[in-house]
Scaffold this motif. Structure first.
Motif, PDB file in Angstrom:
ATOM      1  N   SER A  77      18.254   6.562   6.800  1.00 45.33           N
ATOM      2  CA  SER A  77      16.814   7.195   6.419  1.00 45.33           C
ATOM      3  C   SER A  77      16.351   6.530   5.070  1.00 45.33           C
ATOM      4  N   TYR A  78      15.151   6.167   5.298  1.00 44.76           N
ATOM      5  CA  TYR A  78      14.333   5.633   4.217  1.00 44.76           C
ATOM      6  C   TYR A  78      13.539   6.593   3.218  1.00 44.76           C
ATOM      7  N   PRO A  79      13.210   6.354   2.173  1.00 45.77           N
ATOM      8  CA  PRO A  79      12.403   7.278   1.118  1.00 45.77           C
ATOM      9  C   PRO A  79      10.901   7.257   1.808  1.00 45.77           C
ATOM     10  N   ASP A  80      10.301   8.265   1.780  1.00 49.94           N
ATOM     11  CA  ASP A  80       8.722   8.168   2.148  1.00 49.94           C
ATOM     12  C   ASP A  80       7.933   7.182   1.743  1.00 49.94           C
ATOM     13  N   TRP A  81       8.151   6.663   0.573  1.00 47.07           N
ATOM     14  CA  TRP A  81       7.192   5.677   0.089  1.00 47.07           C
ATOM     15  C   TRP A  81       7.586   4.422   0.501  1.00 47.07           C
ATOM     16  N   LEU A  82       8.620   4.101   1.081  1.00 51.55           N
ATOM     17  CA  LEU A  82       9.063   2.873   1.551  1.00 51.55           C
ATOM     18  C   LEU A  82       8.468   2.424   3.138  1.00 51.55           C
ATOM     19  N   THR A  83       7.261   2.177   3.089  1.00 54.88           N
ATOM     20  CA  THR A  83       6.327   1.844   4.435  1.00 54.88           C
ATOM     21  C   THR A  83       6.132   0.558   4.387  1.00 54.88           C
ATOM     22  N   PRO A  84       6.001   0.169   5.631  1.00 57.89           N
ATOM     23  CA  PRO A  84       5.503  -1.223   6.047  1.00 57.89           C
ATOM     24  C   PRO A  84       4.180  -1.826   4.850  1.00 57.89           C
ATOM     25  N   GLN A  85       3.452  -0.747   4.645  1.00 59.51           N
ATOM     26  CA  GLN A  85       2.374  -1.101   3.591  1.00 59.51           C
ATOM     27  C   GLN A  85       2.646  -1.647   2.275  1.00 59.51           C
ATOM     28  N   PHE A  86       3.770  -0.503   1.927  1.00 59.62           N
ATOM     29  CA  PHE A  86       4.252  -0.781   0.751  1.00 59.62           C
ATOM     30  C   PHE A  86       5.016  -2.164   0.685  1.00 59.62           C
ATOM     31  N   ILE A  87       5.749  -2.535   1.518  1.00 56.04           N
ATOM     32  CA  ILE A  87       6.549  -3.636   1.390  1.00 56.04           C
ATOM     33  C   ILE A  87       5.714  -5.107   1.578  1.00 56.04           C
ATOM     34  N   TYR A  88       4.492  -4.811   2.413  1.00 59.96           N
ATOM     35  CA  TYR A  88       3.551  -6.017   2.382  1.00 59.96           C
ATOM     36  C   TYR A  88       2.851  -6.175   1.159  1.00 59.96           C
ATOM     37  N   VAL A  89       2.296  -4.906   0.591  1.00 56.75           N
ATOM     38  CA  VAL A  89       1.499  -5.111  -0.703  1.00 56.75           C
ATOM     39  C   VAL A  89       2.510  -5.473  -1.932  1.00 56.75           C
ATOM     40  N   THR A  90       3.744  -5.041  -1.913  1.00 56.32           N
ATOM     41  CA  THR A  90       4.790  -5.383  -3.015  1.00 56.32           C
ATOM     42  C   THR A  90       4.835  -7.088  -2.875  1.00 56.32           C
ATOM     43  N   LEU A  91       5.012  -7.366  -1.459  1.00 60.25           N
ATOM     44  CA  LEU A  91       5.481  -9.144  -1.519  1.00 60.25           C
ATOM     45  C   LEU A  91       4.085  -9.759  -1.759  1.00 60.25           C
ATOM     46  N   SER A  92       3.035  -9.171  -1.570  1.00 57.82           N
ATOM     47  CA  SER A  92       1.876  -9.901  -2.008  1.00 57.82           C
ATOM     48  C   SER A  92       1.640 -10.002  -3.178  1.00 57.82           C
ATOM     49  N   ALA A  93       2.217  -8.901  -4.032  1.00 59.33           N
ATOM     50  CA  ALA A  93       2.122  -9.203  -5.386  1.00 59.33           C
ATOM     51  C   ALA A  93       2.782 -10.345  -6.014  1.00 59.33           C
ATOM     52  N   VAL A  94       4.118 -10.390  -5.138  1.00 62.83           N
ATOM     53  CA  VAL A  94       4.948 -11.422  -5.420  1.00 62.83           C
ATOM     54  C   VAL A  94       4.356 -12.702  -5.225  1.00 62.83           C
ATOM     55  N   VAL A  95       3.698 -13.056  -3.907  1.00 60.61           N
ATOM     56  CA  VAL A  95       2.777 -14.272  -3.799  1.00 60.61           C
ATOM     57  C   VAL A  95       1.610 -14.456  -4.808  1.00 60.61           C
ATOM     58  N   ALA A  96       1.154 -13.307  -5.381  1.00 62.90           N
ATOM     59  CA  ALA A  96       0.239 -13.812  -6.547  1.00 62.90           C
ATOM     60  C   ALA A  96       0.897 -14.235  -7.708  1.00 62.90           C
ATOM     61  N   VAL A  97       2.081 -14.019  -8.205  1.00 64.78           N
ATOM     62  CA  VAL A  97       2.731 -14.360  -9.317  1.00 64.78           C
ATOM     63  C   VAL A  97       3.084 -15.947  -8.838  1.00 64.78           C
ATOM     64  N   LEU A  98       3.526 -16.246  -7.711  1.00 65.26           N
ATOM     65  CA  LEU A  98       3.862 -17.411  -7.166  1.00 65.26           C
ATOM     66  C   LEU A  98       2.538 -18.446  -7.462  1.00 65.26           C
ATOM     67  N   ILE A  99       1.501 -17.939  -6.973  1.00 68.04           N
ATOM     68  CA  ILE A  99       0.274 -18.841  -7.127  1.00 68.04           C
ATOM     69  C   ILE A  99      -0.167 -19.163  -8.876  1.00 68.04           C
ATOM     70  N   TRP A 100       0.128 -18.212  -9.431  1.00 72.04           N
ATOM     71  CA  TRP A 100       0.072 -18.318 -10.990  1.00 72.04           C
ATOM     72  C   TRP A 100       1.177 -19.497 -11.460  1.00 72.04           C
ATOM     73  N   ILE A 101       2.380 -19.161 -11.049  1.00 73.57           N
ATOM     74  CA  ILE A 101       3.466 -20.543 -11.513  1.00 73.57           C
ATOM     75  C   ILE A 101       3.089 -21.733 -11.080  1.00 73.57           C
TER      76      ILE A 101
END
Length: 141
Positions: free
Chosen positions: A4-28
């Motif tokens: 069982s996964y926590p309620d907040w661990l949704t596909p949207q949460f994972i996608y947006v979190t990884l998008s934030a990582v991509v933003a950091v990579l673009i900066w680097i």
């Protein structure tokens, strides 16, 4: 046995979190390009990061249609799609002016393009943080 996964661990949460990582990579990537005067760095990290942020466009398009996004979260793949599309157009215009180099080693990324990418990465990262924190903000749906 089912995990069982926590309620907040949704596909949207994972996608947006990884998008934030991509933003950091673009900066680097931008910082790495500044250090080399716009020449493509000879770095595995840069190569992998570039492939990842280019493929993120296609991932974003797929996510736009396959996962259930809140109205605010739709802005994340839409913004990334616009950034990538305009980046391709802007890059093509720059290449048209200067001509296509014979080798990738001769390619010099203009500082204006680096600034464009890094400006986007800051705004995109902030958008991702807004979407991730929106369930706890006093925003009416």
């Amino acid at each position: 046995m089912q995990i069982s996964y926590p309620d907040w661990l949704t596909p949207q949460f994972i996608y947006v979190t990884l998008s934030a990582v991509v933003a950091v990579l673009i900066w680097i990537e931008g910082e790495m390009l500044k250090k080399t005067g716009g020449k493509l760095p000879n770095s595995k990290f840069f190569q992998i990061s570039s492939i990842l942020d280019t493929s993120w466009f296609f991932i974003s398009v797929v996510m736009l249609y396959t996962i259930d996004l809140t109205p605010l979260a739709v802005a994340v793949p839409a913004a990334y799609g616009l950034y990538t599309t305009f980046g391709w157009i802007y890059g093509a215009r720059l290449l048209k002016r200067k001509g296509i180099p014979d080798s990738p080693k001769d390619l010099v990324i203009p500082t204006k393009y680096i600034a464009y990418s890094q400006s986007f990465s800051l705004i995109f990262f902030a958008l991702c943080l807004l979407v991730l924190s929106s369930p706890w903000l006093p925003i009416t749906p």
